[in-house]
Design a protein around this motif. Structure first.
Motif, short mmCIF file in Angstrom:
data_model
loop_
_atom_site.label_atom_id
_atom_site.label_comp_id
_atom_site.label_asym_id
_atom_site.label_seq_id
_atom_site.Cartn_x
_atom_site.Cartn_y
_atom_site.Cartn_z
N UNK A 156 0.85 -1.21 0.00
CA UNK A 156 0.00 0.00 0.00
C UNK A 156 0.87 1.25 0.00
N UNK A 157 1.97 1.21 0.75
CA UNK A 157 2.85 2.38 0.83
C UNK A 157 3.61 2.56 -0.49
N UNK A 158 4.11 1.44 -1.04
CA UNK A 158 4.85 1.54 -2.31
C UNK A 158 3.96 2.12 -3.42
N UNK A 159 2.68 1.72 -3.39
CA UNK A 159 1.76 2.17 -4.44
C UNK A 159 1.35 3.63 -4.26
N UNK A 160 1.68 4.20 -3.09
CA UNK A 160 1.25 5.58 -2.83
C UNK A 160 2.13 6.61 -3.53
N UNK A 161 3.26 6.18 -4.06
CA UNK A 161 4.15 7.09 -4.77
C UNK A 161 4.66 8.23 -3.91
N UNK A 162 5.17 7.87 -2.73
CA UNK A 162 5.64 8.89 -1.79
C UNK A 162 6.87 9.60 -2.33
N UNK A 163 6.87 10.92 -2.26
CA UNK A 163 8.06 11.69 -2.63
C UNK A 163 8.94 11.82 -1.39
N UNK A 164 10.02 11.03 -1.35
CA UNK A 164 10.85 10.97 -0.14
C UNK A 164 11.73 12.20 0.04
N UNK A 165 11.73 13.08 -0.97
CA UNK A 165 12.47 14.34 -0.82
C UNK A 165 11.71 15.30 0.08
N UNK A 166 10.40 15.06 0.19
CA UNK A 166 9.56 15.94 1.02
C UNK A 166 9.35 15.31 2.40
N UNK A 167 8.65 16.02 3.25
CA UNK A 167 8.34 15.48 4.58
C UNK A 167 7.03 14.71 4.51
N UNK A 168 7.03 13.52 5.13
CA UNK A 168 5.87 12.64 5.02
C UNK A 168 5.50 12.04 6.38
N UNK A 169 4.21 11.96 6.61
CA UNK A 169 3.68 11.36 7.84
C UNK A 169 2.68 10.29 7.40
N UNK A 170 2.74 9.12 8.04
CA UNK A 170 1.74 8.10 7.73
C UNK A 170 0.86 7.85 8.96
N UNK A 171 -0.42 7.64 8.70
CA UNK A 171 -1.38 7.34 9.76
C UNK A 171 -1.87 5.91 9.49
N UNK A 172 -1.72 5.04 10.49
CA UNK A 172 -1.95 3.61 10.24
C UNK A 172 -2.48 2.93 11.50
N UNK A 173 -3.29 1.92 11.29
CA UNK A 173 -3.92 1.20 12.42
C UNK A 173 -3.66 -0.29 12.25
N UNK A 174 -2.55 -0.76 12.82
CA UNK A 174 -2.16 -2.17 12.65
C UNK A 174 -1.48 -2.66 13.92
N UNK A 175 -1.23 -3.97 13.96
CA UNK A 175 -0.50 -4.57 15.08
C UNK A 175 0.98 -4.57 14.71
N UNK A 176 1.72 -3.61 15.26
CA UNK A 176 3.10 -3.38 14.82
C UNK A 176 4.09 -3.86 15.87
N UNK A 177 5.03 -4.68 15.41
CA UNK A 177 6.11 -5.14 16.28
C UNK A 177 7.21 -4.09 16.25
N UNK A 178 7.66 -3.67 17.43
CA UNK A 178 8.77 -2.73 17.48
C UNK A 178 10.07 -3.49 17.36
N UNK A 179 10.71 -3.46 16.21
CA UNK A 179 11.99 -4.17 15.97
C UNK A 179 11.94 -5.58 16.58
N UNK A 180 10.88 -6.29 16.29
CA UNK A 180 10.77 -7.68 16.72
C UNK A 180 10.10 -7.87 18.07
N UNK A 181 9.93 -6.79 18.84
CA UNK A 181 9.31 -6.94 20.15
C UNK A 181 7.80 -6.78 20.07
N UNK A 182 7.11 -7.55 20.90
CA UNK A 182 5.66 -7.43 20.98
C UNK A 182 5.30 -6.12 21.65
N UNK A 183 4.27 -5.43 21.17
CA UNK A 183 3.84 -4.22 21.88
C UNK A 183 3.25 -4.57 23.25
N UNK A 184 3.28 -3.61 24.13
CA UNK A 184 2.76 -3.82 25.48
C UNK A 184 1.27 -3.47 25.49
N UNK A 185 0.44 -4.46 25.77
CA UNK A 185 -1.00 -4.26 25.70
C UNK A 185 -1.50 -3.58 26.98
#
Ligand SMILES: [Mn+2]
Length: 385
Positions: A156-185
């Protein structure tokens, strides 16, 4: 550019049969005041805006008032749907709302909605990625092999055609592992990490390159793999779990300077209308005026009296009107905890079992009237003939 990062509002949430609506209205008002005080340009809401796919009229009114007031005060709002939201209902009127500075990412349709806000250094691109499952992204990108939620987010991100020369913020709602660690529920999330397959876990590296990833889904405020990939957490405690009671909820205030400058993140603490508190002791002690503070708080009371207290909940309510839960902790409950439930019956008769149960819970054995009720119930349940 400054913005407040919110998530998991769960507007309309009911905790132990008590509606949180007034508390939510209160905390959203506080958030609008914080935005003003800190001159935030925008409010980002990373999903689970409502608690239910079909919110109540009152819940809709709370969100409507919040968005209207935010716009009236000149704040932009960027929000996405979470797994609790109906994508379609949340997106109602979104095309019109953009004229008022409210951007909504409801349904994933193969591309990401992009909202551009400008400051003295140029544009900041906000990408709105609603909660997605692998199958939803696969439908629009059939040429890609998408086996996991992580690959879905990446596609989804690759298809968004982000211009990495500019400043970008993403808003997302997923179960994200922090560098392999489980989030603290926190305990108020409606899922357990143990029940989730690895396909549902998203590695935080998919958000690499963004100035900030504003995440929602986990209710404890925390980083997920780096300071710029964050869960805001819910603005209120939504459960009586030991973790969440007394957890200080915060709102990240994110400040973006020019491209390449360090992103500043300040956690602004929130003060709820009522705290949720766990109090424990003999009822006489809990009701003793000397010990009563903030009686309007939401109370979880654990009584340590050895015998059940007649009318305990009403007596508690007379002092603490907002009791959410009451239970006991005494030698009987501890004995029950140690009982092997699977092997409880053994080859003992119904009468033997009931006598023992009564002994543990009440002390003594049932009287004739109680026996009649117990036997009638057992007959109806087919336990005895
Ligand atoms: Mn949530």
């Amino acid at each position: 550019m400054k913005f407040l990062h919110l998530a998991d509002l769960h507007i309309g949430k009911v905790v132990n049969e008590i509606s949180m609506l007034e508390d939510q209205r209160f905390i959203l008002g506080q958030i609008l005041d914080l935005a003003e005080e800190h001159e935030a340009d925008a409010l980002v809401i990373a999903g689970d805006v409502y608690d239910k796919a079909i919110p109540t009229e009152e819940a809709v009114r709370v969100l409507s008032d919040f968005l209207t007031e935010a716009a009236r005060r000149g704040r932009k709002v960027l929000m996405i749907s979470g797994n609790h939201d109906s994508e379609e209902r949340l997106a109602f009127g979104s095309g019109l709302f953009e004229a008022g500075g409210v951007y909504i990412g409801g349904r994933y349709v193969g591309t990401l909605k992009k909202a551009v806000l400008n400051d003295e250094y140029g544009p900041v691109n906000f990408y709105l990625l609603p909660f997605v499952k692998a199958s939803m992204v696969r439908y629009y990108h059939q040429d890609k092999e998408i086996k996991s939620y992580g690959e879905a987010v990446q596609t989804a991100i690759e298809a968004a055609g982000v211009n990495w020369e500019e400043r970008n913020v993403i808003i997302s709602h997923q179960f994200v592992l922090g560098r392999g660690n489980m989030p603290e529920m926190a305990g108020s999330e409606k899922f357990h990490p143990e029940d989730m397959g690895t396909v549902e876990r998203v590695g935080s590296e998919v958000y690499d390159g963004f100035e900030y990833a504003a995440l929602g889904h986990i209710h404890t405020p925390q980083e997920a793999g780096g300071p710029q990939v964050r869960y805001a957490g819910s603005p209120l405690a939504y459960s009586l779990s030991a973790k969440e009671i007394g957890q200080v909820k915060t709102v990240p205030l994110v400040t973006l300077g020019e491209k390449g400058a360090e992103v500043q993140i300040e956690l602004l603490p929130l003060t709820p209308r009522r705290q949720i508190r766990h109090i424990k002791g003999p009822i006489a002690c809990l009701l003793d005026e000397e010990n009563v503070t903030d009686p309007d708080d939401y109370i979880y009371a654990t009584l340590t009296d050895e015998t059940p207290v007649p009318g305990a909940i009403d007596r508690l309510r007379a002092v603490y009107p907002n009791v959410m839960k009451m239970d006991y902790c005494n030698s009987h409950t501890r004995a029950l905890q140690e009982t092997d439930l699977g092997n409880l019956a053994g080859d003992r008769s119904f009468d033997e079992l009931m006598t023992e149960f009564y002994g543990q819970i009440v002390g003594g054995s049932p009287n004739e009237e109680e026996w009649d009720i117990l036997r009638a119930a057992a007959k109806e349940a087919g336990v005895i003939l």
